[in-house]
Design an enzyme around this catalytic site. Structure first.
Site, PDB file in Angstrom:
ATOM      1  N   CYS A 116       0.801  -1.226   0.000  1.00 42.46           N
ATOM      2  CA  CYS A 116       0.000   0.000   0.000  1.00 42.46           C
ATOM      3  C   CYS A 116       0.833   1.275   0.000  1.00 42.46           C
ATOM      4  O   CYS A 116       0.296   2.364  -0.172  1.00 42.46           O
ATOM      5  CB  CYS A 116      -0.952  -0.002   1.194  1.00 42.46           C
ATOM      6  SG  CYS A 116      -2.172  -1.335   1.136  1.00 42.46           S
ATOM      7  N   HIS A 256      -3.159   7.130   2.711  1.00 43.06           N
ATOM      8  CA  HIS A 256      -3.604   5.858   2.139  1.00 43.06           C
ATOM      9  C   HIS A 256      -4.926   5.480   2.781  1.00 43.06           C
ATOM     10  O   HIS A 256      -5.080   5.545   4.007  1.00 43.06           O
ATOM     11  CB  HIS A 256      -2.547   4.780   2.396  1.00 43.06           C
ATOM     12  CG  HIS A 256      -3.056   3.403   2.165  1.00 43.06           C
ATOM     13  ND1 HIS A 256      -3.587   3.003   0.956  1.00 43.06           N
ATOM     14  CD2 HIS A 256      -3.126   2.324   2.989  1.00 43.06           C
ATOM     15  CE1 HIS A 256      -3.965   1.743   1.046  1.00 43.06           C
ATOM     16  NE2 HIS A 256      -3.694   1.307   2.270  1.00 43.06           N
ATOM     17  N   ASN A 286     -10.196  -0.042   0.017  1.00 39.06           N
ATOM     18  CA  ASN A 286      -8.738   0.016  -0.056  1.00 39.06           C
ATOM     19  C   ASN A 286      -8.299  -0.456  -1.444  1.00 39.06           C
ATOM     20  O   ASN A 286      -8.368  -1.642  -1.751  1.00 39.06           O
ATOM     21  CB  ASN A 286      -8.130  -0.867   1.033  1.00 39.06           C
ATOM     22  CG  ASN A 286      -6.609  -0.832   1.056  1.00 39.06           C
ATOM     23  OD1 ASN A 286      -5.975  -0.288   0.163  1.00 39.06           O
ATOM     24  ND2 ASN A 286      -6.026  -1.420   2.081  1.00 39.06           N
TER      25      ASN A 286
END
Length: 332
Positions: A116, A256, A286
């Site tokens: 990520c 993020h 996500n």
């Protein structure tokens, strides 16, 4: 001669049209809308469908939009870096596929796998090619087709992830705008808590590995949550200290988008007003490497030239970090 910095001069993004809502997931696993929202803040996510479509398709769509918005000839692009954990294939790199699909025939490219944190690591890598004066136009892509590695029988992970891509153009700047500083970190202790066990050289694909569901993303949620909050906060604090800045001097935070509770915890611990923290996790979930450029693209018109913007991320491995940049252009 003024010092060259790498400045973002445009943003493009792509989200697939197909929506997987919490109501849809209720029909697939033992879960419900209220439970998902209360623990993650996610209401729906986008899923890429269609034969022959993979991560490079989304990345190319985002780059095509970026080229059009910035009026850039594909032949002018020097380099494409793609942050992804869902490459089309083990090789060749997805960045090369994106370059081919978008007509960037003079560009070389490579992928960065930092989970990520992929976009964050990629944009800092690309900045080096600008700052040395070697290249003039570098495209950074964050793209992931997480639906390809999610077990939709595992209610702990299938609620979290979606598919998307985002891309930014980096160009030289002599006004002191663009990327100012970064704090990037990695620690292999995280491998046991967030990983995909099979498909690499450690556990090559086999009937046994497929039957054991080792080709899906795995995470130990509570542990990752704690590490993520600590990592993003510490990196951002270090970044501000290095640049003699206070939280109230930051105009926007683009984190993020992993979990709404993580974002709220980071904002609280850093004393950032939540209205300064840009959040779109409810719509997309996500999307791994795509979350930051996607959120940046959706909010592009809010930024003014000279705004102080902090990007921060945390990913498997573990990888984490924060980047400070001065926005280089007024709303378009």
């Amino acid at each position: 001669m003024s010092k060259l910095t790498a400045a973002i001069t445009g943003v493009g993004y792509y989200t697939p049209p197909d929506i997987l809502s919490n109501a849809d997931l209720e029909k697939m696993v033992e879960t419900n809308h209220e439970w998902i929202v209360s623990r993650t803040g996610i209401e729906e996510r986008r899923i890429l469908k269609g034969e022959g479509k993979a991560t490079s398709f989304m990345g190319a769509e985002a780059v095509e939009q970026l080229l059009e918005k910035t009026g850039t000839d594909p032949l002018e692009v020097d380099l494409i870096i793609c942050g992804t954990v869902t490459a089309d294939m083990i090789f060749p790199d997805t960045a090369n596929q994106i370059a081919y699909k978008t007509g960037c025939k003079n560009a070389f490219g490579f992928d960065i796998n930092a989970a990520c944190s992929g976009f964050l690591f990629s944009i800092n890598t690309g900045a080096q090619f600008i700052e040395t004066g070697k290249y003039k136009k570098v495209i950074i892509v964050g793209a992931d087709m997480m639906s390809s590695i999610v077990d939709y029988e595992d209610r702990a992970t299938c609620i979290l992830f979606g598919d998307a891509a985002g891309a930014v153009m980096l160009e030289p700047n002599e006004e002191g705008l663009g990327i100012q500083d970064s704090v990037l970190r990695a620690d292999g202790v995280g491998v046991q808590y967030l990983n995909m066990k099979a498909g690499g050289s450690l556990i090559p694909a086999s009937h046994e590995s497929v039957d054991a569901k080792l080709h899906f993303a795995y995470q130990e949620g509570r542990t990752v949550f704690k590490y993520a909050v600590k990592g993003m906060v510490s990196a951002t604090q270090d970044l501000l200290t290095q640049n003699e800045m206070k939280p109230n001097q930051v105009d926007w935070i683009i984190p993020h988008q992993a979990n709404l509770r993580i974002l709220e915890s980071v904002a609280h611990m850093m004393d950032f007003p939540i209205e300064k923290v840009l959040i779109n996790i409810a719509k997309y979930g996500n999307t791994t490497s795509a979350t930051i450029p996607l959120c940046m693209g959706e909010n592009e018109k809010k930024f003014k030239k000279g705004d102080n913007v902090v990007l921060t991320a945390f990913g498997g491995g573990f990888t984490w970090g924060s980047t400070l940049l001065k926005w280089a252009y007024d709303p378009k």
